[in-house]
Design a protein around this motif. Structure first.
Motif, PDB file in Angstrom:
ATOM      1  N   ASP A 170       0.822  -1.219   0.000  1.00 12.02           N
ATOM      2  CA  ASP A 170       0.000   0.000   0.000  1.00 12.02           C
ATOM      3  C   ASP A 170       0.852   1.263   0.000  1.00 12.02           C
ATOM      4  OD1 ASP A 170      -2.192  -1.562   0.078  1.00 12.02           O
ATOM      5  OD2 ASP A 170      -2.400  -1.492   2.267  1.00 12.02           O
ATOM      6  N   ILE A 171       2.175   1.086  -0.030  1.00 15.06           N
ATOM      7  CA  ILE A 171       3.068   2.248   0.074  1.00 15.06           C
ATOM      8  C   ILE A 171       3.831   2.434  -1.233  1.00 15.06           C
ATOM      9  CG2 ILE A 171       5.108   3.157   1.276  1.00 15.06           C
ATOM     10  CD1 ILE A 171       4.179   1.741   3.793  1.00 15.06           C
ATOM     11  N   TRP A 172       3.962   3.693  -1.652  1.00 18.01           N
ATOM     12  CA  TRP A 172       4.844   4.028  -2.781  1.00 18.01           C
ATOM     13  C   TRP A 172       6.199   4.425  -2.195  1.00 18.01           C
ATOM     14  CZ3 TRP A 172       7.753   8.295  -4.014  1.00 18.01           C
ATOM     15  CH2 TRP A 172       8.274   8.344  -5.320  1.00 18.01           C
ATOM     16  N   PHE A 173       7.283   3.872  -2.789  1.00 14.58           N
ATOM     17  CA  PHE A 173       8.614   4.124  -2.237  1.00 14.58           C
ATOM     18  C   PHE A 173       9.496   4.926  -3.192  1.00 14.58           C
ATOM     19  CE2 PHE A 173       7.410   0.325   0.177  1.00 14.58           C
ATOM     20  CZ  PHE A 173       7.799   0.692   1.451  1.00 14.58           C
ATOM     21  N   LEU A 174      10.194   5.875  -2.635  1.00 13.86           N
ATOM     22  CA  LEU A 174      11.326   6.499  -3.321  1.00 13.86           C
ATOM     23  C   LEU A 174      12.569   5.836  -2.735  1.00 13.86           C
ATOM     24  CD1 LEU A 174      12.594   8.697  -5.138  1.00 13.86           C
ATOM     25  CD2 LEU A 174      12.629  10.184  -3.113  1.00 13.86           C
ATOM     26  N   ILE A 175      13.300   5.102  -3.578  1.00 13.96           N
ATOM     27  CA  ILE A 175      14.436   4.308  -3.083  1.00 13.96           C
ATOM     28  C   ILE A 175      15.723   4.944  -3.588  1.00 13.96           C
ATOM     29  CG2 ILE A 175      15.532   2.033  -3.158  1.00 13.96           C
ATOM     30  CD1 ILE A 175      12.715   0.853  -3.708  1.00 13.96           C
ATOM     31  N   ARG A 176      16.513   5.489  -2.650  1.00 15.46           N
ATOM     32  CA  ARG A 176      17.782   6.117  -3.062  1.00 15.46           C
ATOM     33  C   ARG A 176      18.957   5.206  -2.675  1.00 15.46           C
ATOM     34  NH1 ARG A 176      18.977  12.185  -1.425  1.00 15.46           N
ATOM     35  NH2 ARG A 176      19.485  11.347   0.634  1.00 15.46           N
ATOM     36  N   VAL A 177      19.754   4.864  -3.701  1.00 16.54           N
ATOM     37  CA  VAL A 177      20.921   4.002  -3.486  1.00 16.54           C
ATOM     38  C   VAL A 177      22.087   4.542  -4.314  1.00 16.54           C
ATOM     39  CG1 VAL A 177      19.756   1.812  -2.928  1.00 16.54           C
ATOM     40  CG2 VAL A 177      20.032   2.495  -5.311  1.00 16.54           C
ATOM     41  N   VAL A 178      23.291   4.126  -3.930  1.00  9.33           N
ATOM     42  CA  VAL A 178      24.470   4.577  -4.680  1.00  9.33           C
ATOM     43  C   VAL A 178      24.636   3.743  -5.948  1.00  9.33           C
ATOM     44  CG1 VAL A 178      26.981   4.859  -4.577  1.00  9.33           C
ATOM     45  CG2 VAL A 178      25.600   5.348  -2.564  1.00  9.33           C
ATOM     46  N   THR A 179      24.498   2.427  -5.790  1.00 11.08           N
ATOM     47  CA  THR A 179      24.591   1.547  -6.970  1.00 11.08           C
ATOM     48  C   THR A 179      23.329   0.690  -7.050  1.00 11.08           C
ATOM     49  OG1 THR A 179      25.892   0.066  -5.576  1.00 11.08           O
ATOM     50  CG2 THR A 179      27.113   1.381  -7.153  1.00 11.08           C
ATOM     51  N   PRO A 180      22.944   0.268  -8.257  1.00 10.93           N
ATOM     52  CA  PRO A 180      21.665  -0.440  -8.411  1.00 10.93           C
ATOM     53  C   PRO A 180      21.636  -1.752  -7.624  1.00 10.93           C
ATOM     54  CG  PRO A 180      22.602   0.178 -10.538  1.00 10.93           C
ATOM     55  CD  PRO A 180      23.651   0.464  -9.527  1.00 10.93           C
ATOM     56  N   PRO A 181      20.520  -2.028  -6.944  1.00 11.46           N
ATOM     57  CA  PRO A 181      20.393  -3.302  -6.236  1.00 11.46           C
ATOM     58  C   PRO A 181      20.391  -4.458  -7.245  1.00 11.46           C
ATOM     59  CG  PRO A 181      18.622  -1.784  -5.647  1.00 11.46           C
ATOM     60  CD  PRO A 181      19.316  -1.193  -6.817  1.00 11.46           C
ATOM     61  N   ASP A 182      21.053  -5.563  -6.875  1.00 10.42           N
ATOM     62  CA  ASP A 182      21.091  -6.709  -7.778  1.00 10.42           C
ATOM     63  C   ASP A 182      21.076  -7.986  -6.951  1.00 10.42           C
ATOM     64  OD1 ASP A 182      21.363  -8.393  -9.884  1.00 10.42           O
ATOM     65  OD2 ASP A 182      23.539  -8.128 -10.062  1.00 10.42           O
ATOM     66  N   PRO A 183      19.930  -8.682  -6.873  1.00 17.02           N
ATOM     67  CA  PRO A 183      18.695  -8.391  -7.593  1.00 17.02           C
ATOM     68  C   PRO A 183      17.880  -7.289  -6.896  1.00 17.02           C
ATOM     69  CG  PRO A 183      18.401 -10.319  -6.216  1.00 17.02           C
ATOM     70  CD  PRO A 183      19.823  -9.891  -6.030  1.00 17.02           C
ATOM     71  N   MET A 184      17.010  -6.653  -7.692  1.00 22.43           N
ATOM     72  CA  MET A 184      16.104  -5.650  -7.138  1.00 22.43           C
ATOM     73  C   MET A 184      14.881  -6.378  -6.571  1.00 22.43           C
ATOM     74  SD  MET A 184      15.383  -2.407  -6.732  1.00 22.43           S
ATOM     75  CE  MET A 184      13.895  -1.628  -6.079  1.00 22.43           C
ATOM     76  N   PRO A 185      14.604  -6.231  -5.268  1.00 25.04           N
ATOM     77  CA  PRO A 185      13.397  -6.867  -4.718  1.00 25.04           C
ATOM     78  C   PRO A 185      12.151  -6.359  -5.447  1.00 25.04           C
ATOM     79  CG  PRO A 185      14.772  -5.949  -2.974  1.00 25.04           C
ATOM     80  CD  PRO A 185      15.326  -5.442  -4.267  1.00 25.04           C
ATOM     81  N   HIS A 186      11.083  -7.168  -5.409  1.00 22.98           N
ATOM     82  CA  HIS A 186       9.892  -6.800  -6.164  1.00 22.98           C
ATOM     83  C   HIS A 186       9.003  -5.845  -5.356  1.00 22.98           C
ATOM     84  CE1 HIS A 186       6.801  -7.078  -9.162  1.00 22.98           C
ATOM     85  NE2 HIS A 186       5.932  -7.252  -8.184  1.00 22.98           N
ATOM     86  N   PHE A 187       9.132  -4.567  -5.632  1.00 26.11           N
ATOM     87  CA  PHE A 187       8.248  -3.558  -5.031  1.00 26.11           C
ATOM     88  C   PHE A 187       7.078  -3.320  -5.980  1.00 26.11           C
ATOM     89  CE2 PHE A 187      12.044  -2.740  -2.626  1.00 26.11           C
ATOM     90  CZ  PHE A 187      11.623  -2.177  -1.434  1.00 26.11           C
ATOM     91  N   ARG A 188       5.894  -3.100  -5.433  1.00 21.14           N
ATOM     92  CA  ARG A 188       4.731  -2.861  -6.304  1.00 21.14           C
ATOM     93  C   ARG A 188       4.815  -1.477  -6.963  1.00 21.14           C
ATOM     94  NH1 ARG A 188       0.096  -0.390  -6.448  1.00 21.14           N
ATOM     95  NH2 ARG A 188       0.407   0.515  -4.377  1.00 21.14           N
ATOM     96  N   ALA A 189       5.175  -0.476  -6.185  1.00 19.28           N
ATOM     97  CA  ALA A 189       5.203   0.891  -6.718  1.00 19.28           C
ATOM     98  C   ALA A 189       6.396   1.635  -6.145  1.00 19.28           C
ATOM     99  CB  ALA A 189       3.904   1.610  -6.356  1.00 19.28           C
ATOM    100  N   TYR A 190       7.283   2.090  -7.018  1.00 13.91           N
ATOM    101  CA  TYR A 190       8.478   2.762  -6.501  1.00 13.91           C
ATOM    102  C   TYR A 190       9.166   3.541  -7.612  1.00 13.91           C
ATOM    103  CZ  TYR A 190      11.397  -0.680  -8.921  1.00 13.91           C
ATOM    104  OH  TYR A 190      12.000  -1.447  -9.883  1.00 13.91           O
ATOM    105  N   GLU A 191      10.083   4.415  -7.174  1.00 11.16           N
ATOM    106  CA  GLU A 191      11.026   5.045  -8.108  1.00 11.16           C
ATOM    107  C   GLU A 191      12.421   4.821  -7.543  1.00 11.16           C
ATOM    108  OE1 GLU A 191      10.097   9.048  -9.372  1.00 11.16           O
ATOM    109  OE2 GLU A 191      12.254   9.499  -9.562  1.00 11.16           O
ATOM    110  N   LEU A 192      13.338   4.407  -8.416  1.00 12.26           N
ATOM    111  CA  LEU A 192      14.717   4.158  -7.980  1.00 12.26           C
ATOM    112  C   LEU A 192      15.557   5.373  -8.338  1.00 12.26           C
ATOM    113  CD1 LEU A 192      16.545   1.904  -6.774  1.00 12.26           C
ATOM    114  CD2 LEU A 192      17.116   1.277  -9.121  1.00 12.26           C
ATOM    115  N   LEU A 193      16.233   5.923  -7.338  1.00 11.30           N
ATOM    116  CA  LEU A 193      17.062   7.105  -7.557  1.00 11.30           C
ATOM    117  C   LEU A 193      18.509   6.724  -7.262  1.00 11.30           C
ATOM    118  CD1 LEU A 193      17.280  10.172  -7.987  1.00 11.30           C
ATOM    119  CD2 LEU A 193      16.705  10.460  -5.569  1.00 11.30           C
TER     120      LEU A 193
END
Ligand SMILES: NC(=O)c1ccc[n+]([C@@H]2O[C@H](COP(=O)([O-])OP(=O)(O)OC[C@H]3O[C@@H](n4cnc5c(N)ncnc54)[C@H](OP(=O)(O)O)[C@@H]3O)[C@@H](O)[C@H]2O)c1
Length: 253
Positions: free
Chosen positions: A150-173
């Motif tokens: 039920d939550i939208w996430f803004l996910i800030r990381v330095v390098t891309p997650p690998d693997p990226m967990p399955h979020f329903r709604a998000y933006e990767l920064l």
């Protein structure tokens, strides 16, 4: 005679300490990196990369390299390495200091919920009714939040997650600090953030989001630092340098 010093690295403080020590005559400075980052920036002096193989591996390393002193300058949340260093140094009789930036402390206007693990952070988000959450926990610690549909996430990381967990709604920064106050204010406003989840890393590079949250009355779910072994502490690079000089019985040239 040359003395060898081991810096357990992975932080800006570890790089700064290596910078200060590497030019000193009669000192061999070795920084150890865990090897999590591909092509890491190399510190001044010598570098070794990769785990030691637990306490026995570190004990062997300290003996083989004739290390005279160890500075644990790993990240506040890298506690396994800290415990290993404390046990290995004690068993070999090598002096150890922990270089750790002070933790952030809440101010009167802050709306912090302090938690000891991510399970508690997830529970705090669920009970708090947050809908748009800024997740600043690091790329390896995202998974516990992925089930919050039920939550939208803004996910800030330095390098891309690998693997990226399955979020329903998000933006990767993808962004590397330091972050200034103006840009943190804009980030929270643009994305209409109503809660932040982060770790109590301390330091100035990522602290402005807390100021921006305070100004806006935004809730912060703050993960507290893990327990650490009881060893001498240096709260700054300058204090660590003093400890090195005292321990090796020498002053700056
Ligand atoms: N955790 C964070 O939030 C975070 C944030 C920024 C930077 N870092 C840096 O990333 C590194 C790994 O973090 P972590 O949380 O995975 O650490 P951790 O849980 O404390 O350590 C796990 C294992 O990684 C190896 N290791 C960790 N730091 C090492 C170092 N400086 N040199 C050689 N081996 C090391 C050790 O393996 P062996 O048992 O085989 O020796 C250790 O047992 C640390 O050096 C830390 O400073 C961590």
């Amino acid at each position: 005679m040359t003395a060898s010093i081991l810096i357990l690295g992975g932080t800006t403080e570890a790089y700064a300490l290596a910078d200060c020590l590497a030019s000193r005559p009669g000192l061999r400075v070795m920084t150890s990196l865990a090897g999590r980052t591909a092509n890491p920036r190399l510190p001044a002096g010598e570098t070794r990369i990769g785990g030691f193989g637990g306490i026995p591996g570190l004990v062997d390393y300290l003996r083989q390299e004739g290390i005279a002193a160890v500075v644990d300058a790993t990240h506040p949340f890298a506690s396994a390495m800290g415990w290993n260093a404390a046990k290995a140094c004690r068993s070999v009789g090598v002096p150890l200091v922990r270089l750790e930036r002070p933790a952030w402390a809440p101010e009167r206007e802050d709306r912090w919920t302090q938690v000891v693990d991510w399970e508690a952070a997830v529970a705090a988000l669920q009970t708090g009714g947050s809908k748009r959450v800024f997740l600043a926990v690091g790329r390896q610690e995202l998974a516990p939040f992925a089930g919050l549909e039920d939550i939208w996430f803004l996910i800030r990381v330095v390098t891309p997650p690998d693997p990226m967990p399955h979020f329903r709604a998000y933006e990767l920064l993808l962004a590397r600090g330091p972050f200034d106050l103006e840009s943190e204010r804009a980030l929270l406003d643009t994305h209409r953030i109503d809660a932040i989840v982060c770790k109590n890393s301390g330091g100035e590079a990522t602290s402005e989001k807390l100021v921006a949250a305070r100004e806006r009355g935004i809730r912060v779910i703050m993960r507290e630092r893990p327990e650490r072994p009881c060893v001498p502490l240096a709260a700054s690079v300058a204090e660590a340098l003093e400890w090195v000089d005292r321990t090796l019985g020498r002053g700056e040239p």
